[in-house]
Every structure is written in C-alpha cells, then in structure tokens.
Design a protein around this motif. Structure first.
Motif, PDB file in Angstrom:
ATOM      1  N   ILE A 128      19.275  44.059  74.758  1.00 25.53           N
ATOM      2  CA  ILE A 128      17.946  43.601  75.157  1.00 25.53           C
ATOM      3  C   ILE A 128      16.916  44.632  74.702  1.00 25.53           C
ATOM      4  O   ILE A 128      17.055  45.813  74.994  1.00 25.53           O
ATOM      5  CB  ILE A 128      17.859  43.417  76.687  1.00 25.53           C
ATOM      6  N   PRO A 129      15.873  44.203  74.001  1.00 26.69           N
ATOM      7  CA  PRO A 129      14.815  45.128  73.577  1.00 26.69           C
ATOM      8  C   PRO A 129      13.752  45.297  74.663  1.00 26.69           C
ATOM      9  O   PRO A 129      13.422  44.349  75.374  1.00 26.69           O
ATOM     10  CB  PRO A 129      14.227  44.443  72.347  1.00 26.69           C
ATOM     11  N   ALA A 130      13.219  46.501  74.784  1.00 27.00           N
ATOM     12  CA  ALA A 130      12.185  46.748  75.788  1.00 27.00           C
ATOM     13  C   ALA A 130      10.906  45.979  75.484  1.00 27.00           C
ATOM     14  O   ALA A 130      10.173  45.600  76.402  1.00 27.00           O
ATOM     15  CB  ALA A 130      11.891  48.245  75.874  1.00 27.00           C
ATOM     16  N   CYS A 131      10.633  45.732  74.192  1.00 23.66           N
ATOM     17  CA  CYS A 131       9.404  45.014  73.853  1.00 23.66           C
ATOM     18  C   CYS A 131       9.430  43.573  74.365  1.00 23.66           C
ATOM     19  O   CYS A 131       8.393  42.922  74.469  1.00 23.66           O
ATOM     20  CB  CYS A 131       9.154  45.044  72.351  1.00 23.66           C
ATOM     21  N   ALA A 132      10.615  43.067  74.720  1.00 29.79           N
ATOM     22  CA  ALA A 132      10.717  41.711  75.258  1.00 29.79           C
ATOM     23  C   ALA A 132      10.167  41.613  76.670  1.00 29.79           C
ATOM     24  O   ALA A 132       9.906  40.520  77.158  1.00 29.79           O
ATOM     25  CB  ALA A 132      12.164  41.245  75.240  1.00 29.79           C
ATOM     26  N   VAL A 133      10.003  42.772  77.321  1.00 27.37           N
ATOM     27  CA  VAL A 133       9.488  42.763  78.683  1.00 27.37           C
ATOM     28  C   VAL A 133       8.141  43.472  78.764  1.00 27.37           C
ATOM     29  O   VAL A 133       7.747  43.970  79.816  1.00 27.37           O
ATOM     30  CB  VAL A 133      10.498  43.401  79.671  1.00 27.37           C
ATOM     31  N   GLY A 134       7.449  43.553  77.629  1.00 25.48           N
ATOM     32  CA  GLY A 134       6.075  44.046  77.640  1.00 25.48           C
ATOM     33  C   GLY A 134       5.878  45.485  77.223  1.00 25.48           C
ATOM     34  O   GLY A 134       4.741  45.949  77.125  1.00 25.48           O
ATOM     35  N   ALA A 135       6.971  46.229  76.973  1.00 26.19           N
ATOM     36  CA  ALA A 135       6.822  47.614  76.529  1.00 26.19           C
ATOM     37  C   ALA A 135       6.338  47.638  75.078  1.00 26.19           C
ATOM     38  O   ALA A 135       6.602  46.716  74.309  1.00 26.19           O
ATOM     39  CB  ALA A 135       8.156  48.348  76.653  1.00 26.19           C
ATOM     40  N   GLU A 136       5.651  48.716  74.707  1.00 22.66           N
ATOM     41  CA  GLU A 136       5.086  48.785  73.368  1.00 22.66           C
ATOM     42  C   GLU A 136       6.007  49.519  72.394  1.00 22.66           C
ATOM     43  O   GLU A 136       5.555  50.246  71.509  1.00 22.66           O
ATOM     44  CB  GLU A 136       3.712  49.451  73.425  1.00 22.66           C
ATOM     45  N   HIS A 137       7.282  49.383  72.604  1.00 25.25           N
ATOM     46  CA  HIS A 137       8.263  49.937  71.671  1.00 25.25           C
ATOM     47  C   HIS A 137       9.509  49.057  71.725  1.00 25.25           C
ATOM     48  O   HIS A 137       9.747  48.363  72.689  1.00 25.25           O
ATOM     49  CB  HIS A 137       8.607  51.384  71.998  1.00 25.25           C
ATOM     50  N   ARG A 138      10.304  49.094  70.677  1.00 26.74           N
ATOM     51  CA  ARG A 138      11.463  48.208  70.571  1.00 26.74           C
ATOM     52  C   ARG A 138      12.549  48.587  71.574  1.00 26.74           C
ATOM     53  O   ARG A 138      12.958  47.798  72.390  1.00 26.74           O
ATOM     54  CB  ARG A 138      12.015  48.265  69.142  1.00 26.74           C
ATOM     55  N   ARG A 139      13.075  49.795  71.460  1.00 33.67           N
ATOM     56  CA  ARG A 139      14.026  50.357  72.427  1.00 33.67           C
ATOM     57  C   ARG A 139      15.164  49.389  72.775  1.00 33.67           C
ATOM     58  O   ARG A 139      15.358  48.992  73.921  1.00 33.67           O
ATOM     59  CB  ARG A 139      13.294  50.788  73.704  1.00 33.67           C
ATOM     60  N   ASP A 140      15.930  48.993  71.778  1.00 34.92           N
ATOM     61  CA  ASP A 140      17.103  48.143  72.036  1.00 34.92           C
ATOM     62  C   ASP A 140      18.113  48.912  72.887  1.00 34.92           C
ATOM     63  O   ASP A 140      18.432  50.068  72.605  1.00 34.92           O
ATOM     64  CB  ASP A 140      17.777  47.744  70.722  1.00 34.92           C
ATOM     65  N   ARG A 141      18.623  48.266  73.891  1.00 31.28           N
ATOM     66  CA  ARG A 141      19.651  48.870  74.740  1.00 31.28           C
ATOM     67  C   ARG A 141      20.775  47.853  74.967  1.00 31.28           C
ATOM     68  O   ARG A 141      20.520  46.670  75.125  1.00 31.28           O
ATOM     69  CB  ARG A 141      19.072  49.308  76.089  1.00 31.28           C
ATOM     70  N   VAL A 142      21.991  48.363  74.996  1.00 32.45           N
ATOM     71  CA  VAL A 142      23.131  47.502  75.280  1.00 32.45           C
ATOM     72  C   VAL A 142      23.487  47.636  76.756  1.00 32.45           C
ATOM     73  O   VAL A 142      23.535  48.748  77.295  1.00 32.45           O
ATOM     74  CB  VAL A 142      24.351  47.845  74.387  1.00 32.45           C
ATOM     75  N   PHE A 143      23.682  46.518  77.416  1.00 37.58           N
ATOM     76  CA  PHE A 143      24.073  46.476  78.822  1.00 37.58           C
ATOM     77  C   PHE A 143      25.445  45.824  78.919  1.00 37.58           C
ATOM     78  O   PHE A 143      25.645  44.702  78.447  1.00 37.58           O
ATOM     79  CB  PHE A 143      23.054  45.702  79.646  1.00 37.58           C
ATOM     80  N   ILE A 144      26.400  46.546  79.497  1.00 35.71           N
ATOM     81  CA  ILE A 144      27.754  46.035  79.703  1.00 35.71           C
ATOM     82  C   ILE A 144      27.845  45.541  81.141  1.00 35.71           C
ATOM     83  O   ILE A 144      27.552  46.290  82.084  1.00 35.71           O
ATOM     84  CB  ILE A 144      28.812  47.118  79.450  1.00 35.71           C
ATOM     85  N   VAL A 145      28.212  44.295  81.320  1.00 29.67           N
ATOM     86  CA  VAL A 145      28.303  43.699  82.655  1.00 29.67           C
ATOM     87  C   VAL A 145      29.725  43.219  82.859  1.00 29.67           C
ATOM     88  O   VAL A 145      30.259  42.451  82.046  1.00 29.67           O
ATOM     89  CB  VAL A 145      27.324  42.516  82.811  1.00 29.67           C
ATOM     90  N   ALA A 146      30.366  43.667  83.934  1.00 31.42           N
ATOM     91  CA  ALA A 146      31.760  43.296  84.196  1.00 31.42           C
ATOM     92  C   ALA A 146      31.935  42.908  85.653  1.00 31.42           C
ATOM     93  O   ALA A 146      31.291  43.465  86.549  1.00 31.42           O
ATOM     94  CB  ALA A 146      32.695  44.438  83.840  1.00 31.42           C
ATOM     95  N   HIS A 147      32.827  41.953  85.886  1.00 36.99           N
ATOM     96  CA  HIS A 147      33.120  41.433  87.224  1.00 36.99           C
ATOM     97  C   HIS A 147      34.620  41.515  87.460  1.00 36.99           C
ATOM     98  O   HIS A 147      35.411  41.222  86.565  1.00 36.99           O
ATOM     99  CB  HIS A 147      32.639  39.979  87.328  1.00 36.99           C
ATOM    100  N   SER A 148      34.997  41.912  88.663  1.00 37.97           N
ATOM    101  CA  SER A 148      36.423  41.986  88.977  1.00 37.97           C
ATOM    102  C   SER A 148      36.998  40.577  88.998  1.00 37.97           C
ATOM    103  O   SER A 148      36.470  39.688  89.664  1.00 37.97           O
ATOM    104  CB  SER A 148      36.643  42.667  90.329  1.00 37.97           C
ATOM    105  N   SER A 149      38.059  40.356  88.258  1.00 38.20           N
ATOM    106  CA  SER A 149      38.663  39.026  88.157  1.00 38.20           C
ATOM    107  C   SER A 149      39.218  38.600  89.503  1.00 38.20           C
ATOM    108  O   SER A 149      39.890  39.363  90.195  1.00 38.20           O
ATOM    109  CB  SER A 149      39.782  39.036  87.115  1.00 38.20           C
ATOM    110  N   SER A 150      38.936  37.375  89.874  1.00 39.75           N
ATOM    111  CA  SER A 150      39.439  36.851  91.140  1.00 39.75           C
ATOM    112  C   SER A 150      39.298  35.341  91.129  1.00 39.75           C
ATOM    113  O   SER A 150      38.596  34.759  90.308  1.00 39.75           O
ATOM    114  CB  SER A 150      38.661  37.437  92.328  1.00 39.75           C
TER     115      SER A 150
END
Length: 243
Positions: free
Chosen positions: A146-168
């Motif tokens: 997700i890039p920071a500029c997508a939420v109104g910031a004045e720079h690109r700042r791509d960041r990767v977010f890893i999201v994990a859920h315990s299987s159940s």
C-alpha cells in the motif's frame, strides 16, 4: 481486541489500531526518543526495550497477559535496513534482521492475528520466508503493498503489510459471512498506485528540540492512515468470529 506492538517506533500502528477499536496493551521499542513519545501518548502502557529479552514469561510477570493466555493481535514493523534498496540488502545475513525474534514471540504467545510491516523491497527478498514461518505453525497469511500517497500523504512510500490469521474452523464461518465485509482494499488505496506524489522539501529549522531524533522517528514511522484499513478489516472479522 487487545494488541502487543513490537518495534513500535512512535506508535503509528497503535494509533491506527486504536481508531479501529483495538487496544494496545504493551510496546517493545529500544529508541529512547521514541519511548518518550510513546509514554506521552500511552502513559499507562508498559514499554519493553529489548526484543531479544522479551518473552512470554516476562509478559506474564508484568501482567500483560495471563498465565497460559494470549492476545488477539501481535503487530510490528521489524527493522527495514536489511531489505531497503537504500542499503546493502543483505537480508537474513544482516544482524538487524529481527523477523526471527518477532516470529519467536509469535510462537510463544500464539495470537489470533499477526500484522507485520516493512519496506516494499522486503516482498522481493524475505516475504516467502516470513509466510513459510507463519504457515509452519498454523497461520494463513497474505501480503499487501500500500502506498502512503493513496491516503493523502505527499510521498509514495510503498510499504508491504503481512496479515496472518491462526487457522481454525471458525475461519470457515468468516468466509461464509464475508459478503458482509468488503475484503478488498478501498478504491482510494488501489488508485494510489497510479498516483504520482512529489514530496515537499522541509524547511530547515534551527533550535527545534530533538530535531534529528524527530526526523528519524518520523522517517521510520508507519503512516497510520496507511495501515488503518488492515486493522479495520481485522476488527470486523473479529466481530464475526466472536458473534
């Protein structure tokens, strides 16, 4: 929901989590200036300063979690220097590669959710290792950039977010009711990948207290609006699971 934030910096993740209704009950952060910021905004939340000395026993002794208990979420923006294109990109050969320490704590605590954050180039270097580690102890995960500029910031700042859920088995119920939640990223974030952002040059200011520390802390911080959608979806899914 209750969360422990590792590599907390000045609390960008905790701020976004709070907006989503998730309470942060402990931080881990070694930088003294960042600790001052955390103490100012979260005065009653304990701060642990050494990830390598933090473990289940320590958290139980300080009353953060109950004996044999857990938390809903562990999050952390582990150091990016081993993966940043601005550095030597030594990955797991770099002494600052602290994902193994975060993974150790995840194995000990076994939270329902895990959220990790890093620079975009992490996806090219060590994302497979991270997802494999999580899957090896029963988590299902995926990553978003997700890039920071997508939420109104004045720079690109791509960041990767890893999201994990315990299987159940409960996760099957989430999938069955997922039509109640838009699990895709919001359109304004998707459109951010096509947006050009030109950062402004900050004026130099003499006499500003802790100026260097402030700039470094901001440079390392997570943009709260950038990760808020992740926590928002986690909270909504949690409400389905516990219904």
């Amino acid at each position: 929901m209750k969360s422990i934030e590792l590599f907390a910096g000045i609390g960008g993740m905790a701020l976004a989590a709070g907006w989503a209704g998730i309470e942060t009950i402990a931080f881990c952060e070694k930088d003294q200036f960042c600790q001052k910021v955390l103490k100012k905004h979260w005065p009653h939340v304990p701060i642990f300063d050494d990830i390598k000395k933090m473990n289940r026993q320590v958290l139980e002794e300080h009353g953060v979690i109950e004996k044999d208990g857990t938390v809903d979420l562990i999050s952390g923006g582990f150091p990016c220097q081993p993966y940043s294109i601005a550095g030597k990109r030594r990955g797991k050969e770099d002494d600052r590669d602290l994902w193994p320490e975060m993974f150790r704590i995840i194995k000990e605590i076994r939270p329902t959710w895990v959220v990790g954050e890093n620079v975009a180039n992490f996806a090219n270097m060590e994302l497979d290792r991270t997802l494999f580690d999580l899957e090896s102890i029963g988590y299902r995960g995926r990553a978003f950039i997700i890039p920071a500029c997508a939420v109104g910031a004045e720079h690109r700042r791509d960041r990767v977010f890893i999201v994990a859920h315990s299987s159940s088995k409960r996760l099957e119920r989430v999938h069955n009711e997922s039509n109640r939640i838009d699990l895709q990223l919001p359109k304004e974030i998707i459109s951010g990948f096509k947006r050009k952002a030109t950062p402004r040059v900050l004026r130099r200011g003499n006499g500003i207290p802790n100026r260097v520390d402030r700039i470094r802390a901001l440079g390392n911080a997570v943009v709260p609006q950038q990760i808020y959608p992740v926590f928002k979806f986690i909270r909504e899914i949690h409400e389905i699971e516990t219904k």
